[in-house]
Design a protein around this motif. Structure first.
Motif, PDB file in Angstrom:
ATOM      1  N   SER A   1       1.287  -0.926  -0.033  1.00 28.23           N
ATOM      2  CA  SER A   1       0.574  -0.030   0.666  1.00 28.23           C
ATOM      3  C   SER A   1       1.089   1.119  -0.235  1.00 28.23           C
ATOM      4  O   SER A   1       1.916   1.317   0.542  1.00 28.23           O
ATOM      5  CB  SER A   1      -0.762  -0.284   1.364  1.00 28.23           C
ATOM      6  OG  SER A   1       0.167   0.170   1.877  1.00 28.23           O
ATOM      7  N   PRO A   2       0.107   2.486  -0.512  1.00 26.55           N
ATOM      8  CA  PRO A   2       1.135   3.403   0.154  1.00 26.55           C
ATOM      9  C   PRO A   2       2.321   3.851   0.884  1.00 26.55           C
ATOM     10  O   PRO A   2       2.481   4.443   1.195  1.00 26.55           O
ATOM     11  CB  PRO A   2      -0.080   4.326  -0.593  1.00 26.55           C
ATOM     12  CG  PRO A   2      -1.158   3.819  -1.793  1.00 26.55           C
ATOM     13  CD  PRO A   2      -0.926   2.577  -0.842  1.00 26.55           C
ATOM     14  N   LYS A   3       1.044   4.123   1.867  1.00 29.12           N
ATOM     15  CA  LYS A   3       1.190   4.007   3.590  1.00 29.12           C
ATOM     16  C   LYS A   3       3.019   2.682   3.935  1.00 29.12           C
ATOM     17  O   LYS A   3       2.778   3.510   4.564  1.00 29.12           O
ATOM     18  CB  LYS A   3      -0.145   3.776   4.554  1.00 29.12           C
ATOM     19  CG  LYS A   3       0.580   3.139   5.776  1.00 29.12           C
ATOM     20  CD  LYS A   3      -0.802   3.189   6.193  1.00 29.12           C
ATOM     21  CE  LYS A   3      -0.150   2.994   7.812  1.00 29.12           C
ATOM     22  NZ  LYS A   3      -1.445   2.213   8.846  1.00 29.12           N
ATOM     23  N   VAL A   4       2.471   1.478   3.829  1.00 28.15           N
ATOM     24  CA  VAL A   4       3.411   0.286   3.281  1.00 28.15           C
ATOM     25  C   VAL A   4       4.581   1.304   2.868  1.00 28.15           C
ATOM     26  O   VAL A   4       5.977   1.242   3.138  1.00 28.15           O
ATOM     27  CB  VAL A   4       3.157  -0.805   3.581  1.00 28.15           C
ATOM     28  CG1 VAL A   4       4.647  -1.447   3.363  1.00 28.15           C
ATOM     29  CG2 VAL A   4       2.032  -1.344   4.532  1.00 28.15           C
ATOM     30  N   GLN A   5       4.609   1.246   1.293  1.00 26.11           N
ATOM     31  CA  GLN A   5       5.184   1.726   0.334  1.00 26.11           C
ATOM     32  C   GLN A   5       6.275   3.582   1.249  1.00 26.11           C
ATOM     33  O   GLN A   5       7.813   3.116   1.340  1.00 26.11           O
ATOM     34  CB  GLN A   5       5.403   1.684  -0.748  1.00 26.11           C
ATOM     35  CG  GLN A   5       6.233   2.331  -2.249  1.00 26.11           C
ATOM     36  CD  GLN A   5       7.330   1.632  -1.563  1.00 26.11           C
ATOM     37  OE1 GLN A   5       7.402  -0.114  -1.153  1.00 26.11           O
ATOM     38  NE2 GLN A   5       8.562   0.939  -2.166  1.00 26.11           N
ATOM     39  N   ALA A   6       5.526   3.609   1.648  1.00 26.01           N
ATOM     40  CA  ALA A   6       6.610   5.332   2.209  1.00 26.01           C
ATOM     41  C   ALA A   6       7.404   4.676   4.163  1.00 26.01           C
ATOM     42  O   ALA A   6       8.647   5.307   3.226  1.00 26.01           O
ATOM     43  CB  ALA A   6       5.390   5.958   2.771  1.00 26.01           C
ATOM     44  N   LEU A   7       6.541   4.060   4.579  1.00 29.17           N
ATOM     45  CA  LEU A   7       7.466   3.704   5.788  1.00 29.17           C
ATOM     46  C   LEU A   7       8.485   2.393   4.952  1.00 29.17           C
ATOM     47  O   LEU A   7       9.902   2.714   5.935  1.00 29.17           O
ATOM     48  CB  LEU A   7       7.152   2.948   6.506  1.00 29.17           C
ATOM     49  CG  LEU A   7       5.159   3.065   7.356  1.00 29.17           C
ATOM     50  CD1 LEU A   7       4.635   2.981   7.840  1.00 29.17           C
ATOM     51  CD2 LEU A   7       6.142   4.263   8.136  1.00 29.17           C
ATOM     52  N   ARG A   8       8.217   2.132   3.996  1.00 33.77           N
ATOM     53  CA  ARG A   8       9.363   0.396   3.351  1.00 33.77           C
ATOM     54  C   ARG A   8      10.749   1.561   3.058  1.00 33.77           C
ATOM     55  O   ARG A   8      12.056   1.871   3.411  1.00 33.77           O
ATOM     56  CB  ARG A   8       9.130   0.563   2.231  1.00 33.77           C
ATOM     57  CG  ARG A   8       8.727  -1.273   2.940  1.00 33.77           C
ATOM     58  CD  ARG A   8       8.116  -2.051   1.369  1.00 33.77           C
ATOM     59  NE  ARG A   8       9.235  -2.519   1.189  1.00 33.77           N
ATOM     60  CZ  ARG A   8      10.180  -2.822   0.268  1.00 33.77           C
ATOM     61  NH1 ARG A   8       9.908  -1.780  -0.872  1.00 33.77           N
ATOM     62  NH2 ARG A   8      10.503  -3.013   0.108  1.00 33.77           N
ATOM     63  N   GLU A   9       9.941   2.999   2.580  1.00 35.73           N
ATOM     64  CA  GLU A   9      11.286   3.869   1.600  1.00 35.73           C
ATOM     65  C   GLU A   9      12.024   4.745   2.875  1.00 35.73           C
ATOM     66  O   GLU A   9      13.060   5.273   2.705  1.00 35.73           O
ATOM     67  CB  GLU A   9      10.904   5.019   1.039  1.00 35.73           C
ATOM     68  CG  GLU A   9      10.508   4.546   0.168  1.00 35.73           C
ATOM     69  CD  GLU A   9       9.241   5.496  -1.316  1.00 35.73           C
ATOM     70  OE1 GLU A   9       9.335   6.336  -0.950  1.00 35.73           O
ATOM     71  OE2 GLU A   9       9.514   4.734  -1.983  1.00 35.73           O
ATOM     72  N   ARG A  10      11.542   5.267   3.885  1.00 38.94           N
ATOM     73  CA  ARG A  10      12.085   5.776   5.281  1.00 38.94           C
ATOM     74  C   ARG A  10      12.707   4.745   5.623  1.00 38.94           C
ATOM     75  O   ARG A  10      13.315   5.475   6.209  1.00 38.94           O
ATOM     76  CB  ARG A  10      10.571   6.617   6.265  1.00 38.94           C
ATOM     77  CG  ARG A  10       9.960   7.417   5.657  1.00 38.94           C
ATOM     78  CD  ARG A  10       8.212   8.101   6.134  1.00 38.94           C
ATOM     79  NE  ARG A  10       9.243   8.097   7.384  1.00 38.94           N
ATOM     80  CZ  ARG A  10       8.143   8.738   8.524  1.00 38.94           C
ATOM     81  NH1 ARG A  10       6.937   7.378   8.084  1.00 38.94           N
ATOM     82  NH2 ARG A  10       8.300   8.743   9.880  1.00 38.94           N
ATOM     83  N   VAL A  11      12.340   3.201   6.000  1.00 41.24           N
ATOM     84  CA  VAL A  11      13.765   3.082   6.795  1.00 41.24           C
ATOM     85  C   VAL A  11      14.412   2.107   5.968  1.00 41.24           C
ATOM     86  O   VAL A  11      15.570   2.235   7.033  1.00 41.24           O
ATOM     87  CB  VAL A  11      12.545   0.975   7.171  1.00 41.24           C
ATOM     88  CG1 VAL A  11      13.308   0.584   8.195  1.00 41.24           C
ATOM     89  CG2 VAL A  11      11.698   1.555   8.438  1.00 41.24           C
ATOM     90  N   ASP A  12      13.932   2.210   5.185  1.00 36.78           N
ATOM     91  CA  ASP A  12      15.751   1.499   3.829  1.00 36.78           C
ATOM     92  C   ASP A  12      16.789   3.137   4.139  1.00 36.78           C
ATOM     93  O   ASP A  12      17.715   2.401   3.793  1.00 36.78           O
ATOM     94  CB  ASP A  12      14.904   2.094   2.621  1.00 36.78           C
ATOM     95  CG  ASP A  12      16.041   1.312   1.386  1.00 36.78           C
ATOM     96  OD1 ASP A  12      16.672   0.595   2.130  1.00 36.78           O
ATOM     97  OD2 ASP A  12      16.548   2.144   0.624  1.00 36.78           O
TER      98      ASP A  12
END
Length: 407
Positions: free
Chosen positions: A6-17
């Motif tokens: 989801s956009p929410k999870v993808q945004a969090l993935r990018e921040r964690v990465d």
């Protein structure tokens, strides 16, 4: 069924990465050297608290705690957390920077789900804040602890206290000077109750008189500083009765609530370890020349890479399916999928790391690369939270009952 984050999870993935790329990978070698230096044994790496503060400031904190825990949770589901844990798992120990490290995660879930308001105030809040660490005290040297009904350490009432006696081992985090509290599973003998209702769990401050750390234990020649895995003797350890969790005889109920999420969190991180091993294997194969040809041009190396990719993808999908089932039907109903991925993920990661070590040659066995660490971690995680054989036995029993009864 949607295979896109989801956009929410993808945004969090990018921040964690980005956090991993900017803050964790650059200090990996420094931290590894510090934790293996005999002069600094059992001391946390000095930069840990600064990285924790930075992750907290960026809102990348306590991401593991499922949404049903309300005020204590950042609101993620298990399915949403899985790809984030995968990224954290790429560097051993990085989960701590996000306050998502075992055994604290499981202990926080216990306190959030089963603790009284007073217990939460005293122990959950500092754990959620990352101010202290904790240990989960279950396994014993004198009994086969894979069958937890064998646990013999006793929790006996005496006046306003319970008195704890017994020897425990493989107690992760106990050597860490920040470890301030234990949650112990022990026997509260009661002949009137069935076998699975004769154990309880109790909160024990780590500085309580009568607790003796006998020794740290090596895991494949590693001590896993600063937390370690210890053998501990409890001798007439007195704790107030209000430290008991949920009630006498409800220890296994709590344990099952704890171990399901803990098992799948390990699997999420193992996917990240295996993915990193695959990436390193591909880079090495593309760079290294032997007998006049790149390793990447050797058919056997290509096969190892292809098989590794397939196996990681399979394990990742099973991890996500198990996480989704936990969110939709609960941990108990999802126990077959949790058992399946607990069987699959450590074996897969161990195999992929082994192939990557082989492609790297001798240097793959050194600490110049994380591959040997990944291999060793995957191997011991086949034993942690229950050995493969127990999960396979229980899963097989479950499927026989399900499919034989469906005729």
């Amino acid at each position: 069924m949607d295979f896109q984050y989801s956009p929410k999870v993808q945004a969090l993935r990018e921040r964690v990465d980005a956090f991993m790329r900017d803050n964790v990978y650059p200090i990996e070698a420094e931290r590894d050297h510090f934790l293996h230096d005999p002069a600094t044994l059992w001391q946390p790496w000095p930069g840990t608290e600064a990285l924790k503060a930075k992750a907290k400031a960026e809102g990348l904190w306590n991401l593991f705690l499922p949404h049903e825990y309300g005020e204590f949770s950042p609101g993620l589901t298990n399915l949403e957390y899985a790809p984030l844990a995968e990224l954290m798992g790429r560097v051993l120990g990085a989960s701590e920077y996000f306050n998502c490290a075992a055994p604290d995660t499981g202990n926080m879930e216990i306190l959030a789900k089963y603790g009284t308001p007073e217990q939460r105030e005293k122990w959950l809040k500092p754990l959620l804040a990352g101010e202290i660490r904790s240990a989960y005290v279950m396994t014993e040297p004198d009994v086969a602890s894979s069958d937890a009904t064998n646990i013999e350490a006793t929790i006996v009432p005496d006046g306003d206290d319970y008195v704890v006696n017994g020897r425990k081992w493989w107690i992760s985090s106990a050597m860490d000077p920040r470890c301030k509290v234990y949650i112990l599973l022990g026997k509260t003998p009661n002949a009137d109750k069935p076998r699975h209702q004769q154990h309880s769990q109790i909160i024990i401050p780590a500085d309580t008189p009568g607790i003796e750390v006998i020794r740290p234990l090596h895991v494949l020649e590693a001590l896993h500083s600063p937390g370690g895995h210890c053998e501990i003797q409890f001798t007439n350890v007195r704790v107030p009765k209000e430290n008991l969790l949920l009630g006498e005889g409800r220890g296994f109920e709590i344990a099952q609530g704890r171990l399901g999420p803990g098992r799948i969190h390990h699997c999420m991180r193992l996917i990240g370890m295996a993915q990193r091993a695959l990436e390193l294997m591909c880079r090495r194969a593309d760079e290294r020349v032997a007998f006049g040809r790149k390793l990447a041009d050797q058919s056997s190396v290509r096969q190892d890479i292809a098989l590794s990719f397939c196996e990681i993808e399979q394990a990742r999908l099973l991890t996500l399916k198990a996480a989704d089932a936990m969110d939709r039907v609960g941990n108990k109903a999802a126990k077959d999928l949790i058992a399946a991925i607990k069987i699959v993920a450590p074996r897969m990661a161990q195999t992929v790391a082994d192939r990557a070590m082989q492609v790297h040659g001798a240097i793959g066995f050194s600490r110049d690369y994380p591959l040997a660490t990944i291999f060793g971690t995957a191997r011991y995680l086949r034993m942690a939270d229950g050995p493969d054989e127990v999960h396979m036995s229980q899963l097989g029993k479950l499927k026989v009952a399900e499919y034989a009864g469906a005729r």
